[in-house]
Design a protein around this motif. Sequence first.
Motif, short mmCIF file in Angstrom:
data_model
loop_
_atom_site.label_atom_id
_atom_site.label_comp_id
_atom_site.label_asym_id
_atom_site.label_seq_id
_atom_site.Cartn_x
_atom_site.Cartn_y
_atom_site.Cartn_z
N CYS A 254 15.55 5.06 30.51
CA CYS A 254 15.62 5.53 29.22
C CYS A 254 14.60 4.74 28.45
CB CYS A 254 17.03 5.51 28.71
SG CYS A 254 17.36 6.43 27.21
N SER A 255 13.93 5.26 27.52
CA SER A 255 12.81 4.54 26.52
C SER A 255 11.94 3.94 27.46
CB SER A 255 13.61 3.35 25.49
OG SER A 255 14.63 3.89 24.82
N GLN B 245 11.59 2.96 19.67
CA GLN B 245 12.72 2.78 18.79
C GLN B 245 13.38 1.64 19.28
OE1 GLN B 245 12.48 6.04 19.49
NE2 GLN B 245 11.97 7.01 17.82
N GLU C 92 19.53 2.21 18.09
CA GLU C 92 18.66 2.86 18.98
C GLU C 92 18.92 2.26 20.28
OE1 GLU C 92 16.58 5.59 18.49
OE2 GLU C 92 17.45 5.69 16.46
N LEU D 83 22.11 3.38 21.75
CA LEU D 83 21.84 5.02 22.32
C LEU D 83 21.13 4.82 23.55
CD1 LEU D 83 22.42 7.47 20.87
CD2 LEU D 83 20.17 7.60 19.81
N SER E 114 22.94 6.49 26.81
CA SER E 114 22.51 7.63 27.60
C SER E 114 22.12 7.32 29.16
CB SER E 114 20.95 7.90 27.02
OG SER E 114 20.40 8.91 27.89
N THR F 41 10.37 12.09 23.45
CA THR F 41 10.69 11.28 24.54
C THR F 41 12.19 10.92 24.39
OG1 THR F 41 10.34 9.37 23.14
CG2 THR F 41 8.68 10.02 24.68
N ARG F 42 12.67 11.04 23.00
CA ARG F 42 14.26 11.10 22.70
C ARG F 42 14.69 12.38 23.46
NH1 ARG F 42 15.31 8.02 18.40
NH2 ARG F 42 17.20 8.74 17.86
N ASP G 285 15.13 11.83 27.33
CA ASP G 285 16.17 10.82 27.63
C ASP G 285 17.48 11.19 27.27
OD1 ASP G 285 14.02 9.11 28.24
OD2 ASP G 285 14.30 7.60 26.51
N GLY G 286 17.67 12.31 26.53
CA GLY G 286 19.17 12.65 26.16
C GLY G 286 19.37 11.80 24.87
N ARG G 287 18.52 11.08 24.22
CA ARG G 287 19.05 10.48 22.98
C ARG G 287 18.87 11.33 21.53
NH1 ARG G 287 14.73 6.51 22.15
NH2 ARG G 287 13.65 7.49 23.70
#
Lengths: 345, 345
Positions: free
Chosen positions: A161-162, A171, A255, A258, A262, B186-187, B190-192
Amino acid sequence: MELWDFENLADGRAPRVVLGVDGGSTSTLCVCVNANSSKESPKVIGRAVAGCSNRNSVGDELANAALELALAGALKNAGVPRSSVQAVCVGISGVDTRDDEERMLSWLRQLFPRTSHIFAYNDAVAALASGTLGKLHGCVLVVGTGTIAYGFTSDGRKTRCSGYGPLLGDQGSGFAIASQALASVTRAHDGRGPPTALSGAILKHLHLKHVDDLISWAYTDSSWARVAALVPVVKACAAAGDFAAQEALNFAVQELSLSVNSVVTRLGLAGEDGKKPFPLVLVGGVLEKNDSFDLVSAIVHCVCASFPGVEAIRPQVEPAVGAALLALRQSSVATCNGDMSAAEV
Amino acid sequence: MELWDFENLADGRAPRVVLGVDGGSTSTLCVCVNANSSKESPKVIGRAVAGCSNRNSVGDELANAALELALAGALKNAGVPRSSVQAVCVGISGVDTRDDEERMLSWLRQLFPRTSHIFAYNDAVAALASGTLGKLHGCVLVVGTGTIAYGFTSDGRKTRCSGYGPLLGDQGSGFAIASQALASVTRAHDGRGPPTALSGAILKHLHLKHVDDLISWAYTDSSWARVAALVPVVKACAAAGDFAAQEALNFAVQELSLSVNSVVTRLGLAGEDGKKPFPLVLVGGVLEKNDSFDLVSAIVHCVCASFPGVEAIRPQVEPAVGAALLALRQSSVATCNGDMSAAEV
């Protein structure tokens, strides 16, 4: 003397070793660990540092050159030839997709034709392993100039993620925190936003006189790490009660939590009821403990609200040693189960 | 043949001219305008384009070389020697502080020793002049890759807002809009964050298959203009009802209006009651009219709520011609009032 010439002089009775690499945009560290040492106290017998090995920053050729320099340097330092290398694990930023992994593995296999256990991952995986002593299980949150959350289940599933870098909205990263702080300074200067203590603190830190001077500071060398290096100033202002600084850090905490949530959700790391214990390894310059603002506690508090089983770990060893422990553990597993490539794990 | 050799062959009966320059990070345009033409229909008799003249992007030497190339090129093209140049006005991005202006003026005075009216400004000033036909009065909002708001009063006071570039929070800029859109993608991946139509639209536009492919796209050539070039895709998605796209554009509208309002307030452009008419010149690629999302109307609507006297202008001539008209007007004023340097206006 050529890079690998030292092998001609190496002792025939060299110990079996594993190599672990933590490579990023700033530098690349390789450690050579005795394969007989225990996971709890790995014996580092050689180490070497080289430049940037992130292909997204400098291209394949320079990235691989730096990586080879670090690998050869650590072995030379230990006095061990490649024929004694039992396993290699590299964790490198910029290794993001399956294709990236395959490209890296194929290059490493040519460099270590006699080593059957070779693993290539994102550098976040090395960071995870540094907290779990080589076990690929749990979640790692890395917050430096950029940020990424990475997770593995015991049965080999993984997700991330990210980790997209500043241009694609990282973020919570050091760059994002500092960037938001700088934006508060220019907003205040323009009258587009309220005054903030960040203005004076950042100018003082950078030895600048005026907000306009930030422009030439920012664009003389627009590296993201230079911007992210302002995070300690933001933390200090937040601790002193500045609203804009607190806002930037609180936004980052949200963030980052999060991102962790996720990963945990997608992998089911906390079990069906969300209460199962799982390790959360927290690493990176932005998360380093200091007196002014404890980001780690704030993030763990947030994650804990959803997943009370979270077990926060601050690693006691470097990510490169984590990679070496991973190589050690995975090569033992692979040897027990027959040969497995990293992609199949 | 050397850059200025053409002057040896120039016609002794060359007309009096003024030079206007619009210089930025992408290119530098110089126009040569007959000094006897009217402000309403300026007669361009020579023009030339050169590379980047923003010193923050390429350094002083290359920036000045590009600028000299454009100036000499436009004169050569018009067949006019420097001795016939009545006034020069350059509007260049990266000229931000009084020091920057002075450095540029001093360099130009060496290049044009016989020209008494030389003016150096930020490129936003050339843009303002393109809407006001050379008059330094009112506010200009430029929104391209970056954004800046600049204002002048009739009695010579000036101020600016934003224009700090992407690293220092140019909210509302093309880069910021596209960057927010990419972060939404991207959020979502990612599922964010919630799914968004931007994901499919941006990948299709960039001929990419997967969100992960954005990483190598972004960092192969991390120019801000390349990111900002995604704004039309964001507008199209917003027009089709996508929430994330609308959110990015609405946020930009708020931020851009805030910049304009800050300039208008600080200069008192709308008078004490806030109702006096004043020109607001709107320029830049992001504000160009298209079918999908009319940013200009939205911004003017917002500004109008605070300052009902706002008179929106979309310029009919290029910023370089605006700079030439400014040179023409200022040199006439200066000739009437005795000599004045730009810094004193």
